[in-house]
Design a protein around this motif. Structure first.
Motif, short mmCIF file in Angstrom:
data_model
loop_
_atom_site.label_atom_id
_atom_site.label_comp_id
_atom_site.label_asym_id
_atom_site.label_seq_id
_atom_site.Cartn_x
_atom_site.Cartn_y
_atom_site.Cartn_z
N MET A 1 0.82 -1.21 0.00
CA MET A 1 0.00 0.00 0.00
C MET A 1 0.86 1.27 0.00
O MET A 1 0.63 2.20 -0.78
N VAL A 2 1.86 1.31 0.86
CA VAL A 2 2.73 2.49 0.93
C VAL A 2 3.52 2.64 -0.37
O VAL A 2 3.65 3.75 -0.91
N GLY A 3 4.02 1.53 -0.90
CA GLY A 3 4.82 1.59 -2.12
C GLY A 3 4.03 1.95 -3.35
O GLY A 3 4.52 2.66 -4.22
N GLU A 4 2.80 1.47 -3.46
CA GLU A 4 2.00 1.72 -4.65
C GLU A 4 1.20 3.02 -4.60
O GLU A 4 0.84 3.55 -5.64
N MET A 5 0.88 3.50 -3.40
CA MET A 5 0.02 4.67 -3.31
C MET A 5 0.68 5.87 -2.64
O MET A 5 0.65 6.97 -3.19
N VAL A 6 1.27 5.68 -1.48
CA VAL A 6 1.76 6.81 -0.70
C VAL A 6 3.02 7.41 -1.32
O VAL A 6 3.10 8.63 -1.50
N VAL A 7 4.00 6.58 -1.65
CA VAL A 7 5.25 7.10 -2.23
C VAL A 7 4.99 7.84 -3.55
O VAL A 7 5.48 8.96 -3.72
N PRO A 8 4.23 7.27 -4.50
CA PRO A 8 3.97 8.03 -5.73
C PRO A 8 3.21 9.33 -5.49
O PRO A 8 3.52 10.36 -6.10
N ILE B 1 10.34 14.16 -9.18
CA ILE B 1 9.40 13.23 -9.81
C ILE B 1 10.03 11.84 -10.00
O ILE B 1 9.34 10.86 -10.28
N THR B 2 11.32 11.73 -9.78
CA THR B 2 12.03 10.46 -9.99
C THR B 2 11.48 9.30 -9.16
O THR B 2 11.32 8.20 -9.70
N PRO B 3 11.16 9.47 -7.87
CA PRO B 3 10.56 8.34 -7.14
C PRO B 3 9.28 7.82 -7.79
O PRO B 3 9.04 6.61 -7.84
N PHE B 4 8.46 8.72 -8.30
CA PHE B 4 7.24 8.32 -8.99
C PHE B 4 7.59 7.44 -10.20
O PHE B 4 6.99 6.37 -10.39
N ALA B 5 8.57 7.89 -10.98
CA ALA B 5 8.97 7.13 -12.16
C ALA B 5 9.55 5.77 -11.77
O ALA B 5 9.28 4.76 -12.44
N LEU B 6 10.32 5.74 -10.70
CA LEU B 6 10.91 4.47 -10.27
C LEU B 6 9.86 3.49 -9.74
O LEU B 6 9.98 2.28 -9.94
N VAL B 7 8.83 4.00 -9.09
CA VAL B 7 7.73 3.12 -8.67
C VAL B 7 7.03 2.55 -9.90
O VAL B 7 6.67 1.36 -9.93
N LEU C 1 16.91 -3.33 -5.64
CA LEU C 1 17.87 -2.34 -6.14
C LEU C 1 17.17 -1.03 -6.53
O LEU C 1 17.68 0.06 -6.25
N VAL C 2 16.02 -1.15 -7.14
CA VAL C 2 15.26 0.06 -7.48
C VAL C 2 14.78 0.73 -6.19
O VAL C 2 14.79 1.96 -6.08
#
Length: 151
Positions: free
Chosen positions: A47-54, A78-84, A118-119
């Motif tokens: 949940m945190v990885g797919e919704m909160v971080v982006p 915006i890079t964390p969004f792209a990496l997710v 790694l990502v």
């Protein structure tokens, strides 16, 4: 507004650190239920990885643009969004193509899924760099955009 931007970068870093902490709930839960199973603790990580971080990445990017933090910081925000997105649409898709499912692992799928961590570490690194650069910007140690030199 630059202090607000700095605050957003700190919240984003803390959230990414929480993401790493939450993955242990799923990694060490016994018996290990499948993700999405009622009561599966790995769901908090998901949940945190797919919704909160982006979402935080998008908000941080918007605040960076409003704060006139400069093109490099806006792009880095915006890079964390792209990496997710890479995690969700590239890594997991490639693992599935290699035969990995929730019920069965394959060597190829596990090799591909190794890149998930790694990502994740890259996202953590980007979040840390953002905090450092946003702090310098908020303190006025650097200018957001270089001044034009007039001849």
């Amino acid at each position: 507004m630059r202090k607000v931007y700095y605050g957003f970068t700190v919240v984003q870093l803390v959230t990414v650190l929480a993401l790493f902490y939450l993955v242990t709930f799923g990694a060490f839960e016994r018996p290990a239920p499948l993700p999405g199973t009622e009561g599966a603790l790995i769901d908090y990580h998901i949940m945190v990885g797919e919704m909160v971080v982006p979402l935080l990445s998008l908000l941080t990017t918007i605040v960076a643009a409003i704060a006139r933090a400069g093109a490099r910081l806006v792009t880095l925000s915006i890079t964390p969004f792209a990496l997710v997105a890479v995690q969700l649409f590239v890594i997991f898709s490639l693992a599935e193509m290699a035969g990995h499912t929730d019920e069965r692992s394959t060597t190829g799928g596990l090799i591909v899924l190794g890149f998930h961590s790694l990502v994740g570490v890259t996202i953590l690194g980007v979040a840390a760099v953002l905090v450092h650069r946003a702090r310098a910007l908020a303190k006025g140690a650097v200018r957001a955009t270089p001044s034009a030199v007039h001849a």
